[in-house]
Scaffold this active site. Structure first.
Site, PDB file in Angstrom:
ATOM      1  N   GLU A 147       0.842  -1.192   0.000  1.00  0.00           N
ATOM      2  CA  GLU A 147       0.000   0.000   0.000  1.00  0.00           C
ATOM      3  C   GLU A 147       0.879   1.244   0.000  1.00  0.00           C
ATOM      4  O   GLU A 147       1.915   1.278   0.663  1.00  0.00           O
ATOM      5  CB  GLU A 147      -0.903   0.002   1.247  1.00  0.00           C
ATOM      6  CG  GLU A 147      -1.722  -1.287   1.361  1.00  0.00           C
ATOM      7  CD  GLU A 147      -2.524  -1.397   2.651  1.00  0.00           C
ATOM      8  OE1 GLU A 147      -2.898  -0.352   3.213  1.00  0.00           O
ATOM      9  OE2 GLU A 147      -2.770  -2.537   3.092  1.00  0.00           O
ATOM     10  N   GLU A 258      -9.846   6.470   2.543  1.00  0.00           N
ATOM     11  CA  GLU A 258     -10.199   5.725   3.759  1.00  0.00           C
ATOM     12  C   GLU A 258     -10.112   6.681   4.946  1.00  0.00           C
ATOM     13  O   GLU A 258      -9.234   7.540   4.993  1.00  0.00           O
ATOM     14  CB  GLU A 258      -9.211   4.571   3.949  1.00  0.00           C
ATOM     15  CG  GLU A 258      -9.390   3.815   5.250  1.00  0.00           C
ATOM     16  CD  GLU A 258      -8.300   2.776   5.466  1.00  0.00           C
ATOM     17  OE1 GLU A 258      -8.330   2.126   6.523  1.00  0.00           O
ATOM     18  OE2 GLU A 258      -7.410   2.633   4.602  1.00  0.00           O
TER      19      GLU A 258
END
Length: 326
Positions: A147, A258
């Site tokens: 990520e 997010e």
């Protein structure tokens, strides 16, 4: 010890003694100075009507053969991968994803818009804009991810600046870690500060700033490389040895936002995702990812065709998939 461009202390570690090599899985790892190749792309130098500028990531002038590591990294671990089937609250997402039917994936390239979202005062929350590259399953415990993106996470950095972050897990987030403080990501750059702040952020209705992110699997050595910016500045790589399901290829790539919402008793957090504005407001007002591409088995960049949308709480955070010539 050096000072980074944003005034933070960094330790210049001998590249062969950086924390990554404390990982027992890397006992026999051969340090890779350079990727064997970069992904091949079709260079389209098309000037769109909409203009954006490149953000700057904090850097330090460490001597050759050393890598800069921030001196005051705390450790926190509350990562998760978006998974609509097991959504529990706490983490909320607005993302676009490749379809499950997509052939094997070997990386991605995308341009990420950088903002400075406001977080709920006093709450240990975060806001992230990132790319996920994943393989394996939550249910079977073999989910692997790499990520990369930017995040605002005061608990980790003791401030509310947007910062470059990396993360990886090889066991569905039972363990895993941010940046370069733990044994995993091998840094090769003697200047880029992972976890460093990003200067020049977008303003609502004003100038837009962004970062190009490219992650790809080296066909010769199997490591997952990361480069940043329009000039493909190499940062380092996640070694093949630390993965199980990602050791060969990825099954999904996701791009999006997010937040963590720790509020209770039905009250929703005020923590913003991206710019804090919905996609309908468009360029200059809403956060974006653009020029999404994935890397195929031939190490070629391909425009993303079929996409899926996943939003956990559309009343508060949303994402829209659209195409414009601009």
């Amino acid at each position: 010890i050096e000072q980074s461009s944003d005034g933070e202390d960094v330790d210049c570690y001998d590249k062969m003694k950086q924390p990554a090599f404390d990982n027992p899985l890397l006992k026999n790892h051969k340090f890779q100075e350079m990727p064997s190749e970069f992904p091949k792309g079709i260079e389209t130098i098309q000037k769109g009507k909409k203009q954006a500028w490149e953000s700057h990531i904090s850097f330090a002038k460490c001597p050759d053969g050393t890598v800069p590591i921030r001196s005051n990294n705390a450790t926190v671990n509350h990562r998760k991968q978006p998974d609509s089937s097991s959504y529990q609250g706490g983490h909320e997402y607005a993302i676009i994803s490749t379809k499950e039917t997509t052939p094997k994936l070997y990386g991605t390239k995308a341009i990420v818009n950088v903002w400075d979202p406001t977080l709920e005062k006093g709450a240990e929350e975060m806001s992230i804009s990132q790319i996920w590259i994943a393989s394996g399953e939550y249910k079977s415990g073999d989910l692997n991810t790499v990520e990369v993106g930017w995040q605002v996470l005061p608990k980790l950095y003791n401030d509310s600046k947007p910062r470059l972050f990396l993360f990886w897990t090889s066991n569905a987030y039972r363990t895993g870690c941010y940046n370069v403080r733990c044994a995993g990501f091998v840094q090769t750059s003697s200047s880029i500060v992972v976890g460093g702040s990003i200067s020049h952020v977008s303003s609502y209705g004003g100038s837009q700033f962004e970062i190009a992110i490219q992650v790809w699997k080296d066909r010769e050595y199997g490591n997952w490389w990361l480069s940043l910016g329009s000039n493909n500045v190499l940062v380092g790589y996640w070694p093949a040895e630390i993965f199980t399901t990602l050791a060969d290829h990825a099954s999904v790539v996701q791009w999006g936002g997010e937040v963590v919402n720790w509020q209770r008793f039905g009250r929703h957090t005020t923590t913003q995702m991206g710019s804090g504005h919905f996609p309908e407001e468009g360029f200059g007002k809403s956060s974006y990812f653009r020029n999404l591409e994935t890397v195929d088995i031939n190490n070629s960049l391909q425009p993303v065709q079929e996409l899926e949308r996943m939003v956990t709480n559309p009343e508060y955070y949303n994402v829209k998939d659209l195409y414009t010539e601009d």
